[in-house]
Design a protein around this motif. Structure first.
Motif, PDB file in Angstrom:
ATOM      1  N   ALA A  14       0.856  -1.194   0.000  1.00 41.21           N
ATOM      2  CA  ALA A  14       0.000   0.000   0.000  1.00 41.21           C
ATOM      3  C   ALA A  14       0.887   1.237   0.000  1.00 41.21           C
ATOM      4  N   VAL A  15       0.421   2.269  -0.708  1.00 45.17           N
ATOM      5  CA  VAL A  15       1.149   3.535  -0.767  1.00 45.17           C
ATOM      6  C   VAL A  15       0.175   4.664  -0.455  1.00 45.17           C
ATOM      7  N   GLY A  16       0.528   5.457   0.548  1.00 38.89           N
ATOM      8  CA  GLY A  16      -0.250   6.637   0.880  1.00 38.89           C
ATOM      9  C   GLY A  16       0.476   7.882   0.398  1.00 38.89           C
ATOM     10  N   ARG A  17       0.099   9.031   0.920  1.00 33.78           N
ATOM     11  CA  ARG A  17       0.748  10.270   0.500  1.00 33.78           C
ATOM     12  C   ARG A  17       2.201  10.316   0.950  1.00 33.78           C
ATOM     13  N   THR A  18       2.455   9.970   2.217  1.00 35.35           N
ATOM     14  CA  THR A  18       3.826  10.009   2.741  1.00 35.35           C
ATOM     15  C   THR A  18       4.295   8.641   3.247  1.00 35.35           C
ATOM     16  N   SER A  19       3.415   7.667   3.235  1.00 41.07           N
ATOM     17  CA  SER A  19       3.774   6.374   3.826  1.00 41.07           C
ATOM     18  C   SER A  19       3.610   5.220   2.844  1.00 41.07           C
ATOM     19  N   MET A  20       4.290   4.151   3.163  1.00 41.21           N
ATOM     20  CA  MET A  20       4.191   2.902   2.411  1.00 41.21           C
ATOM     21  C   MET A  20       4.101   1.756   3.408  1.00 41.21           C
ATOM     22  N   THR A  21       3.242   0.810   3.119  1.00 40.29           N
ATOM     23  CA  THR A  21       3.155  -0.394   3.941  1.00 40.29           C
ATOM     24  C   THR A  21       3.881  -1.505   3.194  1.00 40.29           C
ATOM     25  N   VAL A  22       4.782  -2.172   3.929  1.00 31.76           N
ATOM     26  CA  VAL A  22       5.613  -3.208   3.334  1.00 31.76           C
ATOM     27  C   VAL A  22       5.339  -4.525   4.047  1.00 31.76           C
ATOM     28  N   ALA A  23       4.948  -5.542   3.293  1.00 31.21           N
ATOM     29  CA  ALA A  23       4.801  -6.888   3.834  1.00 31.21           C
ATOM     30  C   ALA A  23       6.157  -7.577   3.705  1.00 31.21           C
ATOM     31  N   VAL A  24       6.603  -8.179   4.800  1.00 34.04           N
ATOM     32  CA  VAL A  24       7.909  -8.844   4.786  1.00 34.04           C
ATOM     33  C   VAL A  24       7.752 -10.271   5.284  1.00 34.04           C
ATOM     34  N   GLU A  25       8.314 -11.199   4.513  1.00 30.03           N
ATOM     35  CA  GLU A  25       8.397 -12.594   4.921  1.00 30.03           C
ATOM     36  C   GLU A  25       9.853 -12.919   5.206  1.00 30.03           C
ATOM     37  N   LEU A  26      10.084 -13.721   6.227  1.00 26.99           N
ATOM     38  CA  LEU A  26      11.422 -14.202   6.552  1.00 26.99           C
ATOM     39  C   LEU A  26      11.417 -15.710   6.362  1.00 26.99           C
ATOM     40  N   TRP A  27      12.227 -16.188   5.440  1.00 27.45           N
ATOM     41  CA  TRP A  27      12.339 -17.600   5.137  1.00 27.45           C
ATOM     42  C   TRP A  27      13.683 -18.108   5.630  1.00 27.45           C
ATOM     43  N   SER A  28      13.711 -19.311   6.164  1.00 27.71           N
ATOM     44  CA  SER A  28      14.988 -19.918   6.533  1.00 27.71           C
ATOM     45  C   SER A  28      15.226 -21.125   5.639  1.00 27.71           C
ATOM     46  N   GLU A  29      16.510 -21.393   5.420  1.00 26.28           N
ATOM     47  CA  GLU A  29      16.896 -22.502   4.563  1.00 26.28           C
ATOM     48  C   GLU A  29      18.051 -23.252   5.210  1.00 26.28           C
ATOM     49  N   ASP A  30      17.891 -24.562   5.313  1.00 27.31           N
ATOM     50  CA  ASP A  30      18.969 -25.392   5.818  1.00 27.31           C
ATOM     51  C   ASP A  30      20.081 -25.397   4.776  1.00 27.31           C
ATOM     52  N   LEU A  31      21.274 -25.023   5.193  1.00 32.44           N
ATOM     53  CA  LEU A  31      22.401 -24.872   4.273  1.00 32.44           C
ATOM     54  C   LEU A  31      22.746 -26.168   3.547  1.00 32.44           C
ATOM     55  N   MET A  32      22.603 -27.298   4.214  1.00 37.68           N
ATOM     56  CA  MET A  32      22.993 -28.577   3.613  1.00 37.68           C
ATOM     57  C   MET A  32      21.876 -29.227   2.801  1.00 37.68           C
ATOM     58  N   SER A  33      20.660 -29.225   3.329  1.00 33.81           N
ATOM     59  CA  SER A  33      19.575 -29.932   2.639  1.00 33.81           C
ATOM     60  C   SER A  33      18.819 -29.052   1.649  1.00 33.81           C
ATOM     61  N   GLY A  34      18.851 -27.739   1.872  1.00 36.82           N
ATOM     62  CA  GLY A  34      18.083 -26.835   1.029  1.00 36.82           C
ATOM     63  C   GLY A  34      16.627 -26.708   1.445  1.00 36.82           C
ATOM     64  N   ALA A  35      16.227 -27.408   2.513  1.00 29.57           N
ATOM     65  CA  ALA A  35      14.836 -27.327   2.987  1.00 29.57           C
ATOM     66  C   ALA A  35      14.541 -25.899   3.447  1.00 29.57           C
ATOM     67  N   ARG A  36      13.414 -25.355   2.969  1.00 31.01           N
ATOM     68  CA  ARG A  36      13.025 -23.976   3.282  1.00 31.01           C
ATOM     69  C   ARG A  36      11.709 -23.961   4.038  1.00 31.01           C
ATOM     70  N   LYS A  37      11.579 -22.951   4.924  1.00 36.48           N
ATOM     71  CA  LYS A  37      10.296 -22.761   5.596  1.00 36.48           C
ATOM     72  C   LYS A  37      10.118 -21.294   5.935  1.00 36.48           C
ATOM     73  N   LEU A  38       8.848 -20.889   5.922  1.00 39.29           N
ATOM     74  CA  LEU A  38       8.494 -19.534   6.330  1.00 39.29           C
ATOM     75  C   LEU A  38       8.639 -19.469   7.835  1.00 39.29           C
ATOM     76  N   THR A  39       9.519 -18.592   8.321  1.00 40.93           N
ATOM     77  CA  THR A  39       9.778 -18.550   9.750  1.00 40.93           C
ATOM     78  C   THR A  39       9.146 -17.339  10.440  1.00 40.93           C
ATOM     79  N   ALA A  40       8.867 -16.283   9.685  1.00 38.20           N
ATOM     80  CA  ALA A  40       8.211 -15.104  10.265  1.00 38.20           C
ATOM     81  C   ALA A  40       7.613 -14.271   9.136  1.00 38.20           C
ATOM     82  N   HIS A  41       6.603 -13.494   9.480  1.00 36.53           N
ATOM     83  CA  HIS A  41       6.044 -12.536   8.523  1.00 36.53           C
ATOM     84  C   HIS A  41       5.421 -11.384   9.296  1.00 36.53           C
ATOM     85  N   GLY A  42       5.408 -10.227   8.660  1.00 35.22           N
ATOM     86  CA  GLY A  42       4.838  -9.052   9.304  1.00 35.22           C
ATOM     87  C   GLY A  42       4.684  -7.909   8.314  1.00 35.22           C
ATOM     88  N   ARG A  43       4.112  -6.824   8.798  1.00 34.87           N
ATOM     89  CA  ARG A  43       3.903  -5.624   7.982  1.00 34.87           C
ATOM     90  C   ARG A  43       4.544  -4.446   8.699  1.00 34.87           C
TER      91      ARG A  43
END
Length: 131
Positions: free
Chosen positions: A77-106
């Motif tokens: 979303a974009v307002g006159r002076t502000s923007m809302t940003v949705a952020v997801e944080l994904w983690s990945e196991d370095l060896m296996s490559g398995a990924r999962k959503l670990t956090a999200h927020g705005r």
């Protein structure tokens, strides 16, 4: 129609970012997510932005030391002076490559001038029409 701006960043979790249990501190996760929101909003608005609010942030899974973390930041979303940003944080196991959503927020970011006063976000239409 407003164009969405996105950003993907990657990093790795080191021991100094973790608790004695070997998992990333929640404050570190918030810092990574806020930084992604800042870059996405600043890039989108072509103004320096500051954090005005973090809306609900959900932590879904722990992130172990040695994991890769990716943030996916999208302007929703974009307002006159502000923007809302949705952020997801994904983690990945370095060896296996398995990924999962670990956090999200705005995160609400506000464009500011050199005296930290709110200023209008530069519309993309103006940026697109510059020579």
């Amino acid at each position: 129609m407003r164009r969405k701006a996105g950003l993907i960043t990657s990093d790795i979790v080191f021991a100094d970012q973790a608790s004695s249990s070997g998992r990333m501190f929640g404050g570190e996760a918030l810092a990574v997510m806020t930084k992604a929101a800042f870059v996405a909003a600043t890039r989108h608005g072509r103004r320096i932005t500051v954090l005005a609010a973090s809306e609900r942030v959900d932590f879904r899974a722990p992130v172990p030391v040695g994991a890769i973390v990716d943030t996916v930041a999208t302007i929703v979303a974009v307002g006159r002076t502000s923007m809302t940003v949705a952020v997801e944080l994904w983690s990945e196991d370095l060896m296996s490559g398995a990924r999962k959503l670990t956090a999200h927020g705005r995160f609400v970011m506000v464009a500011v001038d050199d005296r930290d006063r709110p200023v209008p976000v530069v519309p993309h239409e103006m940026l697109d029409n510059r020579s």
